[in-house]
Structures are given as structure tokens and as C-alpha cells.
Design a protein around this motif. Structure first.
Motif, PDB file in Angstrom:
ATOM      1  N   PHE A  67       0.806  -1.211   0.000  1.00  0.00           N
ATOM      2  CA  PHE A  67       0.000   0.000   0.000  1.00  0.00           C
ATOM      3  C   PHE A  67       0.845   1.269   0.000  1.00  0.00           C
ATOM      4  CE2 PHE A  67      -2.868   3.199   1.986  1.00  0.00           C
ATOM      5  CZ  PHE A  67      -3.799   3.234   0.970  1.00  0.00           C
ATOM      6  N   ALA A  68       1.897   1.307   0.791  1.00  0.00           N
ATOM      7  CA  ALA A  68       2.752   2.502   0.829  1.00  0.00           C
ATOM      8  C   ALA A  68       3.347   2.776  -0.552  1.00  0.00           C
ATOM      9  CB  ALA A  68       3.857   2.330   1.863  1.00  0.00           C
ATOM     10  N   ALA A  69       3.786   1.718  -1.233  1.00  0.00           N
ATOM     11  CA  ALA A  69       4.360   1.880  -2.570  1.00  0.00           C
ATOM     12  C   ALA A  69       3.292   2.311  -3.566  1.00  0.00           C
ATOM     13  CB  ALA A  69       5.014   0.578  -3.022  1.00  0.00           C
ATOM     14  N   ALA A  70       2.088   1.756  -3.432  1.00  0.00           N
ATOM     15  CA  ALA A  70       1.000   2.115  -4.339  1.00  0.00           C
ATOM     16  C   ALA A  70       0.619   3.582  -4.197  1.00  0.00           C
ATOM     17  CB  ALA A  70      -0.211   1.228  -4.065  1.00  0.00           C
ATOM     18  N   VAL A  71       0.606   4.084  -2.965  1.00  0.00           N
ATOM     19  CA  VAL A  71       0.310   5.493  -2.723  1.00  0.00           C
ATOM     20  C   VAL A  71       1.429   6.372  -3.285  1.00  0.00           C
ATOM     21  CG1 VAL A  71       0.090   7.258  -0.917  1.00  0.00           C
ATOM     22  CG2 VAL A  71      -1.172   5.097  -0.735  1.00  0.00           C
ATOM     23  N   GLU A  72       2.656   5.946  -3.073  1.00  0.00           N
ATOM     24  CA  GLU A  72       3.807   6.742  -3.488  1.00  0.00           C
ATOM     25  C   GLU A  72       3.898   6.885  -5.003  1.00  0.00           C
ATOM     26  OE1 GLU A  72       7.052   9.158  -3.325  1.00  0.00           O
ATOM     27  OE2 GLU A  72       5.730   8.536  -1.680  1.00  0.00           O
ATOM     28  N   GLN A  73       3.510   5.853  -5.729  1.00  0.00           N
ATOM     29  CA  GLN A  73       3.698   5.895  -7.179  1.00  0.00           C
ATOM     30  C   GLN A  73       2.648   6.745  -7.903  1.00  0.00           C
ATOM     31  OE1 GLN A  73       3.432   1.913  -8.691  1.00  0.00           O
ATOM     32  NE2 GLN A  73       1.197   1.878  -8.702  1.00  0.00           N
ATOM     33  N   GLU A  74       1.581   7.089  -7.209  1.00  0.00           N
ATOM     34  CA  GLU A  74       0.541   7.905  -7.830  1.00  0.00           C
ATOM     35  C   GLU A  74       0.820   9.384  -7.612  1.00  0.00           C
ATOM     36  OE1 GLU A  74      -1.691   6.719  -9.747  1.00  0.00           O
ATOM     37  OE2 GLU A  74      -1.506   4.588  -9.268  1.00  0.00           O
ATOM     38  N   GLU A  75       0.490  10.193  -8.614  1.00  0.00           N
ATOM     39  CA  GLU A  75       0.662  11.633  -8.473  1.00  0.00           C
ATOM     40  C   GLU A  75      -0.371  12.224  -7.509  1.00  0.00           C
ATOM     41  OE1 GLU A  75       0.329  12.708 -12.575  1.00  0.00           O
ATOM     42  OE2 GLU A  75       2.490  12.703 -12.880  1.00  0.00           O
ATOM     43  N   MET A  76      -1.613  11.774  -7.674  1.00  0.00           N
ATOM     44  CA  MET A  76      -2.677  12.266  -6.807  1.00  0.00           C
ATOM     45  C   MET A  76      -3.455  11.075  -6.267  1.00  0.00           C
ATOM     46  SD  MET A  76      -6.126  13.276  -6.467  1.00  0.00           S
ATOM     47  CE  MET A  76      -6.846  13.539  -8.072  1.00  0.00           C
ATOM     48  N   VAL A  77      -3.743  11.107  -4.969  1.00  0.00           N
ATOM     49  CA  VAL A  77      -4.375   9.970  -4.304  1.00  0.00           C
ATOM     50  C   VAL A  77      -5.575  10.443  -3.487  1.00  0.00           C
ATOM     51  CG1 VAL A  77      -4.084   8.139  -2.581  1.00  0.00           C
ATOM     52  CG2 VAL A  77      -2.218   8.686  -4.140  1.00  0.00           C
ATOM     53  N   ILE A  78      -6.651   9.649  -3.550  1.00  0.00           N
ATOM     54  CA  ILE A  78      -7.812   9.854  -2.692  1.00  0.00           C
ATOM     55  C   ILE A  78      -8.043   8.548  -1.942  1.00  0.00           C
ATOM     56  CG2 ILE A  78     -10.296  10.289  -2.610  1.00  0.00           C
ATOM     57  CD1 ILE A  78      -9.945  11.879  -5.236  1.00  0.00           C
ATOM     58  N   LYS A 106     -10.954  15.187 -15.907  1.00  0.00           N
ATOM     59  CA  LYS A 106     -10.636  16.444 -16.595  1.00  0.00           C
ATOM     60  C   LYS A 106      -9.361  17.091 -16.063  1.00  0.00           C
ATOM     61  CE  LYS A 106     -15.501  17.517 -17.551  1.00  0.00           C
ATOM     62  NZ  LYS A 106     -16.609  18.467 -17.273  1.00  0.00           N
ATOM     63  N   THR A 107      -8.911  16.680 -14.880  1.00  0.00           N
ATOM     64  CA  THR A 107      -7.679  17.265 -14.352  1.00  0.00           C
ATOM     65  C   THR A 107      -6.477  16.862 -15.196  1.00  0.00           C
ATOM     66  OG1 THR A 107      -7.303  15.411 -12.830  1.00  0.00           O
ATOM     67  CG2 THR A 107      -8.608  17.256 -12.014  1.00  0.00           C
ATOM     68  N   GLY A 108      -6.611  15.754 -15.915  1.00  0.00           N
ATOM     69  CA  GLY A 108      -5.581  15.359 -16.869  1.00  0.00           C
ATOM     70  C   GLY A 108      -4.370  14.676 -16.287  1.00  0.00           C
ATOM     71  N   GLY A 109      -4.337  14.448 -15.000  1.00  0.00           N
ATOM     72  CA  GLY A 109      -3.176  13.831 -14.378  1.00  0.00           C
ATOM     73  C   GLY A 109      -3.427  12.402 -13.955  1.00  0.00           C
ATOM     74  N   ARG A 110      -2.408  11.787 -13.458  1.00  0.00           N
ATOM     75  CA  ARG A 110      -2.513  10.420 -12.975  1.00  0.00           C
ATOM     76  C   ARG A 110      -3.029  10.430 -11.545  1.00  0.00           C
ATOM     77  NH1 ARG A 110       2.324   5.877 -13.123  1.00  0.00           N
ATOM     78  NH2 ARG A 110       1.330   4.349 -11.755  1.00  0.00           N
ATOM     79  N   TYR A 111      -4.069   9.662 -11.299  1.00  0.00           N
ATOM     80  CA  TYR A 111      -4.628   9.620  -9.956  1.00  0.00           C
ATOM     81  C   TYR A 111      -5.197   8.232  -9.680  1.00  0.00           C
ATOM     82  CZ  TYR A 111      -9.374   9.815 -11.861  1.00  0.00           C
ATOM     83  OH  TYR A 111     -10.540   9.522 -12.529  1.00  0.00           O
ATOM     84  N   ARG A 112      -5.439   7.981  -8.389  1.00  0.00           N
ATOM     85  CA  ARG A 112      -5.992   6.707  -7.958  1.00  0.00           C
ATOM     86  C   ARG A 112      -6.841   6.938  -6.711  1.00  0.00           C
ATOM     87  NH1 ARG A 112      -7.237   2.323 -10.140  1.00  0.00           N
ATOM     88  NH2 ARG A 112      -5.351   2.636 -11.399  1.00  0.00           N
ATOM     89  N   ILE A 113      -8.013   6.301  -6.669  1.00  0.00           N
ATOM     90  CA  ILE A 113      -8.856   6.322  -5.483  1.00  0.00           C
ATOM     91  C   ILE A 113      -8.776   4.952  -4.824  1.00  0.00           C
ATOM     92  CG2 ILE A 113     -11.205   6.569  -4.584  1.00  0.00           C
ATOM     93  CD1 ILE A 113     -11.813   8.385  -6.969  1.00  0.00           C
ATOM     94  N   PHE A 114      -8.435   4.927  -3.554  1.00  0.00           N
ATOM     95  CA  PHE A 114      -8.402   3.683  -2.785  1.00  0.00           C
ATOM     96  C   PHE A 114      -9.586   3.672  -1.824  1.00  0.00           C
ATOM     97  CE2 PHE A 114      -3.831   4.340  -3.783  1.00  0.00           C
ATOM     98  CZ  PHE A 114      -3.590   3.145  -4.462  1.00  0.00           C
ATOM     99  N   LEU A 115     -10.435   2.666  -1.947  1.00  0.00           N
ATOM    100  CA  LEU A 115     -11.555   2.493  -1.033  1.00  0.00           C
ATOM    101  C   LEU A 115     -11.255   1.270  -0.171  1.00  0.00           C
ATOM    102  CD1 LEU A 115     -14.323   3.487  -0.133  1.00  0.00           C
ATOM    103  CD2 LEU A 115     -15.359   2.075  -1.915  1.00  0.00           C
TER     104      LEU A 115
END
Length: 216
Positions: A67-78, A106-115
């Protein structure tokens, strides 16, 4: 003749009265809907620094996730929390996340939502997958479960431990990190899809303005 006229007048009054009642009912319903919407948009907001713990979680495809690595590799995280058997706020939390996706795109960047599941004993990868399909979460929302110790480690770090150890007492919480070195925006309360997208845009603008690893 007079009797017929009186009957007609009474009938008209009855129709008018019914119309007034209907208009009053619709007005009241709209007011209540507006109040409910406004209440849904009320949430607390604060800024924090969190150090994501090194725990392994499991996604709906039974893949182990650092999980720490997954969060770190994303530019934006929710990050948010729910569980699949919840019939209270969890479906609303999930639906709001899904509703935010078009605007976040529309923000155009790399992001990931973790639920993240609050009920890891019950929420197997198969149940996560079923839940994902039910809400049509798409490929931008990753549902995660894991061991009880791993989940509680996350809850402690993100100050999300629910009162009394009862998952039914958990409160809606959304965390936003708009850049790898940016602080976390903490939203406490139900956040609509539109409000979440707005908060993300503001967080991105703040991060870019501060020079903390611009994300887009």
C-alpha cells in the motif's frame, strides 16, 4: 338550477383545494430535498501530514498490494473507507466517489482512489469485486481488504479508528493528497462528487502554487 350551480361551485372549490395541497406538498418536498443536499455537502476540512504504513493489502482480483508503494507511485491519491455489507453511509460514499470520476478525469493527471474495507474478515476479494461491479467503480477506484492488523494500522495512522471498535460507528472520511510531497487534505463528513472534484482542483492549485512537486 340553483342546486346545480352550487354543486358545480363546490366541485371547483374541491379541485382548487386539492391543487393547493399538491403544490404545497411539492414545495415542501423540494425544500426538504434542498436541505438534504445542503446537509450532505457539510463537511469538516483540515490539513495533515501522514506517513503511510508499510502494509500489504489485497484487491478484488486477489493481488497483493504494497500500500505505501501504491500510494507513493501515484501523483494524486484519494482514500476513503467503507465495507460491502454496510447499508448506511457506505453506498453513499461509494456513489459519490463514482460520481466524481468524470470531473477528476478532466484534471488530466494520474490519480488513484483507494476504497479500503473496514470489515476485512467479511470482505473477501470476491465480495470486493461484486461490490465494484454493483457500483460500476471502473478502473480508477481500487477496493482493498487485508488482515485485521493491516487495516487497523492504516486506521491508526490516518486517525480513522471508529468509536467502540464497532464498524457501524464509522464516520465518512475522505483523504486527498494532490502531489507526492503535498500534505493530506482531510474531509470529515459526506462529500458529494461535485464537492470532491472541487476540493481536488483546489488542492492541485495549492500544490502547484507552493512548488511542492507540481502534479499536472
Amino acid at each position: 338550477m340553483l342546486k346545480n350551480r352550487l354543486t358545480a361551485i363546490v366541485a371547483r372549490i374541491t379541485v382548487i383545494s386539492a391543487s393547493v395541497v399538491l403544490v404545497s406538498f411539492l414545495f415542501t418536498a423540494n425544500v426538504l430535498a434542498d436541505m438534504q443536499m445542503n446537509n450532505q455537502l457539510e463537511y469538516g476540512k483540515s490539513i495533515h501530514t501522514y506517513r503511510t504504513p508499510n502494509v500489504n493489502l489485497i484487491d478484488g482480483r486477489e493481488r497483493e498490494i504494497d500500500f505505501a508503494a501504491a500510494v507513493e507511485q501515484e501523483e494524486m491519491v484519494i482514500i476513503s473507507f467503507a465495507f460491502t455489507s454496510c447499508t448506511g453511509i457506505c453506498p453513499v460514499i461509494t456513489a459519490n466517489l463514482v460520481q466524481s470520476l468524470p470531473e477528476l478525469q478532466k484534471t488530466g493527471g494520474r490519480y488513484r482512489i483507494f476504497l479500503i474495507s473496514l470489515d476485512p474478515e467479511h470482505d473477501t476479494p470476491a465480495r470486493l469485486q461484486d461490490y465494484s461491479e454493483r457500483f460500476d467503480t471502473g478502473d480508477k477506484i481500487t477496493l482493498l481488504t487485508g488482515s485485521r492488523s493491516a487495516i487497523h494500522a492504516l486506521l491508526r495512522v490516518y486517525n480513522a479508528v471508529y468509536p467502540g471498535g464497532n464498524k457501524m460507528n464509522h464516520q465518512p472520511l475522505t483523504l486527498i493528497r494532490a502531489g507526492r510531497h503535498a500534505p493530506w487534505i482531510r474531509l470529515e463528513g459526506l462529500v458529494s462528487g461535485a464537492s470532491l472534484a472541487k476540493e481536488v482542483r483546489m488542492a492541485i492549485a495549492r500544490t502547484n502554487h507552493s512548488g511542492l512537486a507540481p502534479v499536472y
